[in-house]
Design a protein around this motif. Structure first.
Motif, short mmCIF file in Angstrom:
data_model
loop_
_atom_site.label_atom_id
_atom_site.label_comp_id
_atom_site.label_asym_id
_atom_site.label_seq_id
_atom_site.Cartn_x
_atom_site.Cartn_y
_atom_site.Cartn_z
N PHE A 27 -6.94 -95.49 7.47
CA PHE A 27 -8.07 -95.80 8.32
C PHE A 27 -8.08 -94.92 9.57
O PHE A 27 -9.14 -94.43 9.98
CB PHE A 27 -8.05 -97.29 8.71
CG PHE A 27 -9.21 -97.69 9.55
CD1 PHE A 27 -10.48 -97.80 9.00
CD2 PHE A 27 -9.05 -97.96 10.90
CE1 PHE A 27 -11.56 -98.17 9.78
CE2 PHE A 27 -10.12 -98.32 11.69
CZ PHE A 27 -11.38 -98.44 11.12
N SER A 28 -6.92 -94.69 10.18
CA SER A 28 -6.87 -93.86 11.39
C SER A 28 -7.24 -92.41 11.08
O SER A 28 -7.93 -91.74 11.86
CB SER A 28 -5.51 -93.94 12.06
OG SER A 28 -4.50 -93.43 11.21
N VAL A 29 -6.82 -91.90 9.93
CA VAL A 29 -7.19 -90.54 9.53
C VAL A 29 -8.69 -90.46 9.29
O VAL A 29 -9.34 -89.49 9.71
CB VAL A 29 -6.40 -90.10 8.27
CG1 VAL A 29 -6.98 -88.84 7.67
CG2 VAL A 29 -4.94 -89.92 8.61
N LEU A 30 -9.26 -91.47 8.66
CA LEU A 30 -10.71 -91.48 8.42
C LEU A 30 -11.49 -91.54 9.73
O LEU A 30 -12.52 -90.88 9.88
CB LEU A 30 -11.09 -92.64 7.52
CG LEU A 30 -10.68 -92.50 6.06
CD1 LEU A 30 -11.02 -93.76 5.28
CD2 LEU A 30 -11.36 -91.31 5.43
N VAL A 31 -11.02 -92.31 10.70
CA VAL A 31 -11.71 -92.41 11.99
C VAL A 31 -11.66 -91.07 12.72
O VAL A 31 -12.67 -90.62 13.29
CB VAL A 31 -11.10 -93.55 12.84
CG1 VAL A 31 -11.56 -93.47 14.28
CG2 VAL A 31 -11.47 -94.89 12.26
N VAL A 32 -10.53 -90.40 12.72
CA VAL A 32 -10.42 -89.09 13.37
C VAL A 32 -11.33 -88.08 12.68
O VAL A 32 -12.04 -87.31 13.33
CB VAL A 32 -8.95 -88.61 13.38
CG1 VAL A 32 -8.85 -87.15 13.80
CG2 VAL A 32 -8.11 -89.48 14.30
N PHE A 33 -11.36 -88.08 11.36
CA PHE A 33 -12.22 -87.17 10.62
C PHE A 33 -13.70 -87.46 10.93
O PHE A 33 -14.49 -86.53 11.15
CB PHE A 33 -11.95 -87.31 9.12
CG PHE A 33 -12.82 -86.43 8.28
CD1 PHE A 33 -12.63 -85.06 8.24
CD2 PHE A 33 -13.87 -86.97 7.54
CE1 PHE A 33 -13.44 -84.24 7.48
CE2 PHE A 33 -14.67 -86.16 6.77
CZ PHE A 33 -14.47 -84.80 6.74
N LEU A 34 -14.07 -88.73 10.98
CA LEU A 34 -15.44 -89.10 11.28
C LEU A 34 -15.83 -88.66 12.69
O LEU A 34 -16.94 -88.16 12.92
CB LEU A 34 -15.63 -90.61 11.12
CG LEU A 34 -17.03 -91.15 11.33
CD1 LEU A 34 -17.97 -90.58 10.28
CD2 LEU A 34 -17.02 -92.66 11.25
N ALA A 35 -14.93 -88.83 13.65
CA ALA A 35 -15.20 -88.39 15.03
C ALA A 35 -15.40 -86.89 15.09
O ALA A 35 -16.29 -86.40 15.80
CB ALA A 35 -14.05 -88.82 15.95
#
Length: 142
Positions: free
Chosen positions: A11-19
């Motif tokens: 989830f943290s990797v996905l949030v960073v990628f989305l940002a």
């Protein structure tokens, strides 16, 4: 416990990628808005210039210079008004010896990873007798 940590890492990797994707997108929108605002401002300026214009927009500031710069700023603000994340920060109008009007518009766009600046530059010539004869809808580009 191990699966919840794996889910948290994913989830943290996905949030960073989305940002990163959203910030890149807002930067591109800002660059496109800057170019569109510069084009609109250049057209607004050339529409204001009289036929007997002497190719000077430099100081001392007179009524024409004030009116021209005001028109350029209004056109830039109107073009970017519908984009909440893009704000024009500077509008400059210059003229060169070939009677070309050069307008630059700087904008700031806010994304998830901070704000980014973009610069749009447009160059137009006032409509001449040839342009009027061709019924050109906008002033010709440089």
């Amino acid at each position: 416990m191990g699966s919840s940590l794996s889910i948290l890492r994913l989830f943290s990797v996905l949030v960073v990628f989305l940002a990163m994707v959203i910030s890149l997108f807002t930067g591109q929108v800002g660059a496109a808005a800057a170019q569109g605002a510069a084009d609109a401002a250049a057209i607004a300026v050339t529409d204001l210039l009289p036929a007997a214009w002497d190719c000077k927009l430099e100081p001392p500031p007179d009524e024409l210079t004030t009116k021209v710069r005001g028109a350029a700023a209004r056109a830039a603000v109107e073009r970017t008004a519908q984009l909440a994340a893009v704000q024009p920060t500077a509008v400059e109008v210059h003229a060169d010896p070939t009677c070309s009007v050069i307008v630059s518009v700087k904008v700031s766009s806010a994304g998830w990873l901070g704000s980014r600046g973009a610069l749009g530059v447009a160059c137009r010539r006032p409509p001449s007798a040839e342009g009027a004869a061709l019924r050109a809808p906008v002033a010709p580009p440089c």
